[in-house]
Design a protein around this motif. Structure first.
Motif, PDB file in Angstrom:
ATOM      1  N   GLY A   1       0.821  -1.205   0.000  1.00  0.00           N
ATOM      2  CA  GLY A   1       0.000   0.000   0.000  1.00  0.00           C
ATOM      3  C   GLY A   1       0.853   1.252   0.000  1.00  0.00           C
ATOM      4  N   TYR A   2       0.193   2.393   0.210  1.00  0.00           N
ATOM      5  CA  TYR A   2       0.877   3.688   0.187  1.00  0.00           C
ATOM      6  C   TYR A   2       0.472   4.540   1.380  1.00  0.00           C
ATOM      7  N   GLU A   3       1.426   5.322   1.880  1.00  0.00           N
ATOM      8  CA  GLU A   3       1.090   6.485   2.693  1.00  0.00           C
ATOM      9  C   GLU A   3       1.009   7.661   1.735  1.00  0.00           C
ATOM     10  N   LEU A   4      -0.086   8.406   1.804  1.00  0.00           N
ATOM     11  CA  LEU A   4      -0.326   9.496   0.859  1.00  0.00           C
ATOM     12  C   LEU A   4       0.137  10.830   1.424  1.00  0.00           C
ATOM     13  N   PHE A   5       0.822  11.595   0.568  1.00  0.00           N
ATOM     14  CA  PHE A   5       1.261  12.945   0.912  1.00  0.00           C
ATOM     15  C   PHE A   5       0.663  13.919  -0.089  1.00  0.00           C
ATOM     16  N   LEU A   6      -0.009  14.948   0.395  1.00  0.00           N
ATOM     17  CA  LEU A   6      -0.604  15.943  -0.485  1.00  0.00           C
ATOM     18  C   LEU A   6       0.462  16.909  -0.985  1.00  0.00           C
ATOM     19  N   ARG A   7       0.485  17.133  -2.293  1.00  0.00           N
ATOM     20  CA  ARG A   7       1.448  18.043  -2.900  1.00  0.00           C
ATOM     21  C   ARG A   7       0.724  18.982  -3.858  1.00  0.00           C
ATOM     22  N   GLU A   8       1.284  20.190  -3.989  1.00  0.00           N
ATOM     23  CA  GLU A   8       0.655  21.267  -4.757  1.00  0.00           C
ATOM     24  C   GLU A   8       1.552  21.677  -5.916  1.00  0.00           C
TER      25      GLU A   8
ATOM     26  N   ILE B   1     -10.002  17.187  -0.797  1.00  0.00           N
ATOM     27  CA  ILE B   1      -9.148  16.029  -0.528  1.00  0.00           C
ATOM     28  C   ILE B   1      -9.907  14.739  -0.798  1.00  0.00           C
ATOM     29  N   ALA B   2     -11.175  14.689  -0.396  1.00  0.00           N
ATOM     30  CA  ALA B   2     -11.985  13.496  -0.647  1.00  0.00           C
ATOM     31  C   ALA B   2     -12.167  13.271  -2.146  1.00  0.00           C
ATOM     32  N   ASP B   3     -12.407  14.336  -2.887  1.00  0.00           N
ATOM     33  CA  ASP B   3     -12.553  14.217  -4.343  1.00  0.00           C
ATOM     34  C   ASP B   3     -11.271  13.692  -4.983  1.00  0.00           C
ATOM     35  N   LEU B   4     -10.123  14.168  -4.507  1.00  0.00           N
ATOM     36  CA  LEU B   4      -8.853  13.695  -5.034  1.00  0.00           C
ATOM     37  C   LEU B   4      -8.657  12.206  -4.734  1.00  0.00           C
ATOM     38  N   LEU B   5      -9.081  11.769  -3.552  1.00  0.00           N
ATOM     39  CA  LEU B   5      -8.996  10.347  -3.217  1.00  0.00           C
ATOM     40  C   LEU B   5      -9.805   9.496  -4.195  1.00  0.00           C
ATOM     41  N   VAL B   6     -11.010   9.946  -4.495  1.00  0.00           N
ATOM     42  CA  VAL B   6     -11.885   9.204  -5.403  1.00  0.00           C
ATOM     43  C   VAL B   6     -11.275   9.105  -6.792  1.00  0.00           C
ATOM     44  N   ARG B   7     -10.586  10.151  -7.222  1.00  0.00           N
ATOM     45  CA  ARG B   7      -9.995  10.153  -8.570  1.00  0.00           C
ATOM     46  C   ARG B   7      -8.651   9.428  -8.629  1.00  0.00           C
ATOM     47  N   THR B   8      -8.028   9.241  -7.454  1.00  0.00           N
ATOM     48  CA  THR B   8      -6.722   8.586  -7.413  1.00  0.00           C
ATOM     49  C   THR B   8      -6.833   7.085  -7.190  1.00  0.00           C
ATOM     50  N   ALA B   9      -7.735   6.657  -6.319  1.00  0.00           N
ATOM     51  CA  ALA B   9      -7.817   5.256  -5.904  1.00  0.00           C
ATOM     52  C   ALA B   9      -7.933   4.272  -7.076  1.00  0.00           C
ATOM     53  N   PRO B  10      -8.757   4.552  -8.108  1.00  0.00           N
ATOM     54  CA  PRO B  10      -8.876   3.573  -9.199  1.00  0.00           C
ATOM     55  C   PRO B  10      -7.590   3.384 -10.005  1.00  0.00           C
ATOM     56  N   GLN B  11      -6.636   4.295  -9.885  1.00  0.00           N
ATOM     57  CA  GLN B  11      -5.391   4.212 -10.639  1.00  0.00           C
ATOM     58  C   GLN B  11      -4.301   3.437  -9.896  1.00  0.00           C
ATOM     59  N   LEU B  12      -4.540   3.092  -8.647  1.00  0.00           N
ATOM     60  CA  LEU B  12      -3.519   2.404  -7.862  1.00  0.00           C
ATOM     61  C   LEU B  12      -3.386   0.945  -8.316  1.00  0.00           C
ATOM     62  N   PRO B  13      -2.171   0.394  -8.261  1.00  0.00           N
ATOM     63  CA  PRO B  13      -1.996  -1.027  -8.584  1.00  0.00           C
ATOM     64  C   PRO B  13      -2.889  -1.903  -7.708  1.00  0.00           C
ATOM     65  N   ALA B  14      -3.351  -2.991  -8.262  1.00  0.00           N
ATOM     66  CA  ALA B  14      -4.330  -3.833  -7.571  1.00  0.00           C
ATOM     67  C   ALA B  14      -3.831  -4.337  -6.223  1.00  0.00           C
ATOM     68  N   LYS B  15      -2.523  -4.606  -6.106  1.00  0.00           N
ATOM     69  CA  LYS B  15      -2.003  -5.155  -4.854  1.00  0.00           C
ATOM     70  C   LYS B  15      -1.777  -4.092  -3.783  1.00  0.00           C
ATOM     71  N   MET B  16      -1.875  -2.812  -4.164  1.00  0.00           N
ATOM     72  CA  MET B  16      -1.625  -1.728  -3.201  1.00  0.00           C
ATOM     73  C   MET B  16      -2.949  -1.307  -2.567  1.00  0.00           C
TER      74      MET B  16
ATOM     75  N   TYR C   1      -3.779  -1.071   0.790  1.00  0.00           N
ATOM     76  CA  TYR C   1      -3.774  -0.359   2.072  1.00  0.00           C
ATOM     77  C   TYR C   1      -3.215   1.048   1.877  1.00  0.00           C
ATOM     78  N   ILE C   2      -4.067   2.051   2.015  1.00  0.00           N
ATOM     79  CA  ILE C   2      -3.594   3.421   1.888  1.00  0.00           C
ATOM     80  C   ILE C   2      -3.906   4.174   3.185  1.00  0.00           C
ATOM     81  N   SER C   3      -3.003   5.077   3.529  1.00  0.00           N
ATOM     82  CA  SER C   3      -3.205   5.890   4.728  1.00  0.00           C
ATOM     83  C   SER C   3      -3.046   7.359   4.361  1.00  0.00           C
ATOM     84  N   LEU C   4      -3.879   8.172   4.959  1.00  0.00           N
ATOM     85  CA  LEU C   4      -3.923   9.602   4.664  1.00  0.00           C
ATOM     86  C   LEU C   4      -3.610  10.380   5.925  1.00  0.00           C
TER      87      LEU C   4
END
Length: 235
Positions: free
Chosen positions: A19-26, A46-61, A63-66
């Motif tokens: 999985g990934y630990e997520l860091f917000l960047r601008e 931030i929630a909208d960005l999560l929704v748009r990012t999650a489907p692009q993550l590799p299938a095995k990743m 576990y994500i933490s924010l």
């Protein structure tokens, strides 16, 4: 424009990314930067960005933490925003990391307990980041224990030191606390193969660090093909 950068989290046995630990960047002018003010981004953004990012993550990743600053953590608007999108985060298990940053608001123990309880009740795992650093000392850990799923011990918070051996007693203390309280235990800040070889003897559940993987740009579904991902000092 904001995006997430993700640092991989590795299981100990087998040693593999999960999985990934997520860091917000601008994005600023021509590069991605650590925001100078995280408070200017709303929970909805931030929630909208999560929704748009999650489907692009590799299938095995899965576990994500924010990371949430303490003032965001106790703000019910953030819980409401994440709960509203929970069903859209298919194949993703979202955890919330309680972090600390300079200049944050003073928050009472009652506010912290109430927030942690609400996140747990809503089905989110709560992670205490940087135990033994800043305000995340034993008193706060014991206060939030009923609602916390994982402790993270950050080696980088204790650098520089002559040898990693110097902090092993502190690490063992927190590893034992995690085992006694039936919490997952993550060691972050693993910067070399030598670090990993030594730390593998202390039965962490997960590892993070530059030796295993640096933060990488995580695209969204609607990213342009020419998006720029280079930057300095993103961690």
């Amino acid at each position: 424009m904001i995006r997430f950068w993700g640092q991989p989290k590795f299981s100990r046995e087998p040693l593999e990314p999960i999985g990934y630990e997520l860091f917000l960047r601008e994005y600023n002018v021509d590069s991605w930067e650590v925001p100078s003010n995280f408070g200017k981004f709303s929970a909805a953004e931030i929630a909208d960005l999560l929704v748009r990012t999650a489907p692009q993550l590799p299938a095995k990743m899965t576990y994500i933490s924010l990371n949430l600053d303490i003032d965001q953590f106790v703000d019910p608007v953030f819980l409401q925003a994440f709960f509203a999108i929970k069903q859209q985060l298919t194949n993703t298990k979202l955890s919330i990391e309680l972090t600390e940053r300079a200049g944050q608001l003073n928050v009472s123990d009652n506010q912290l307990v109430t927030a942690a309880q609400r996140f747990k009740t809503a089905g989110f795992h709560v992670i205490l980041d940087d135990v033994s650093s800043g305000d995340n000392q034993l008193q706060r850990v014991e206060l939030l224990n009923p609602f916390v799923h994982e402790y993270k011990f950050a080696i980088q918070n204790f650098r520089p030191f002559a040898s990693l051996e110097e902090i092993i007693p502190n690490l063992v203390f927190w590893r034992n606390c995690a085992q006694r309280n039936q919490k997952l235990f993550t060691i972050e800040g693993v910067e070399s193969k030598q670090d990993l070889l030594l730390l593998s003897h202390y039965h962490a559940d997960m590892f993070q660090g530059f030796a295993l993987g640096r933060p990488i740009y995580l695209p969204t579904q609607d990213d342009p093909h020419n998006v720029i991902v280079q930057s300095n000092n993103l961690y």
